[in-house]
Write an enzyme that holds these catalytic residues in place. Structure first.
Site: not given
Length: 329
Positions: A14, A41, A44, A65, A131, A168, A254
């Site tokens: 979702t 969720d 969702k 989950d 990352k 991303n 970051e």
């Protein structure tokens, strides 16, 4: 791999990427027998079912989950293909809640592996992030561990495990775009560090990469897109030209620049068109065999692929065009 007639389970189904994948699978593979959307969720699920009603499309919604091993084992019964997108994704929240990050991204992923093996699932593709390369935060470290778990699992059983590593998705909830779109209404944009660069990948490109892994993956590899970079200041200019920019400083964990492939991976890395494939160090196949059979070429010794020294950059105008495409979607 022909997915027609297959039952496909998508963890985190979702979420932004999970939902896009479900919609994509319903397009070119009308013969997909069933897609199981697995997510914790409830709201969702409700919203997604309104867009993709199970009475009209072969989709089943399962509330669960990845931390719940028993629930996951049950959900994987009769599944042929599994795509693991469920993840704790936000760097700052993962820094503040590292054990929760580990429970989902490491232990939850281990449950996915065990459920796939126990249910004789043919192929598993998992998503990871730039990352994970030379990580400096809990999120990146958890994704590095995830990669190691899935690559090790590929050596241990008949199920094929492939890893897809990308940045991303441009415009997604975890990217800077929605942050800047909201912030411009307050009269200034918060800039963490003006030097910051990132890789860019569109949702279409992300879906293409996942389908490549499903259809062409050998198992035991990490598949990486060859993508353009962007400068954070160029995104700010594209979204809010002339608006004040306030430098806030980088947040804990970051990076200023990101890596898709580190120098320590160069020996195993080959290029195949617009993709880089990090081949296994040991096992049934290696980089040399992959090149022989696919026409891929080895990258130079010491090769690194990072967002700062990338040769391909998005211009401000290109970023504006991408923003326009998002608005029209």
């Amino acid at each position: 791999m022909d997915m027609n007639g297959k039952r496909v389970l998508v963890t985190g189904g979702t979420g932004t990427v999970g939902m896009a994948l479900v919609q994509r699978l319903l397009g070119p593979f009308p013969g997909v027998r069933q897609i199981l959307v697995y997510s914790r969720d409830e709201q969702k699920h409700f919203e997604m079912a309104a867009k993709l009603p199970p009475a009209e499309v072969p989709v089943r919604y399962i509330v669960g989950d990845v931390r719940d091993r028993d629930r996951l084992m049950h959900a994987c019964r009769g599944v042929d293909i599994l795509v693991h997108t469920a993840s704790m994704k936000h760097v700052a929240l993962s820094e503040q809640n590292p054990i929760e990050c580990a429970k989902t991204n490491i232990f939850g992923s281990h449950n996915v592996i065990d459920a796939a093996v126990a249910n004789d699932i043919e192929r598993v593709v998992t998503l990871t992030t730039d990352k994970a390369v030379l990580p400096i935060n809990a999120y990146g470290a958890s994704k590095l561990f995830l990669e190691r778990l899935f690559l090790d699992a590929d050596h241990q059983c008949a199920t094929k495990f492939s890893v897809v590593r990308f940045a991303n998705v441009f415009g997604s909830k975890g990217s800077v775009v929605p942050l800047f779109l909201r912030a411009r209404e307050q009269g200034y944009l918060p800039i963490t560090d003006p030097r910051m660069t990132r890789f860019s990948i569109t949702m279409q490109e992300a879906m293409d990469l996942i389908l490549f892994a499903l259809e062409e993956g050998w198992g035991g590899e990490v598949i990486v897109p060859v993508s353009p970079s962007y400068r954070i200041l160029d995104v700010a200019e594209a979204i809010a030209p002339g608006v004040e920019q306030r430098v806030m400083g980088a947040r804990p964990g970051e990076k200023i620049h990101e890596f898709m492939v580190g120098a320590h991976e160069a020996e195993q890395t080959v290029r195949l068109g617009q993709r880089l494939v990090i081949c296994p160090k040991e096992g049934a196949w290696d980089a040399e065999g992959y090149c022989d059979r696919t026409g891929a070429t080895r990258v130079p010794s010491g090769f690194e692929y990072d967002s700062e020294t990338n040769s391909d950059w998005l211009t401000v105008e290109q970023i504006r065009e991408m923003l326009s495409d998002l608005a029209d979607a």
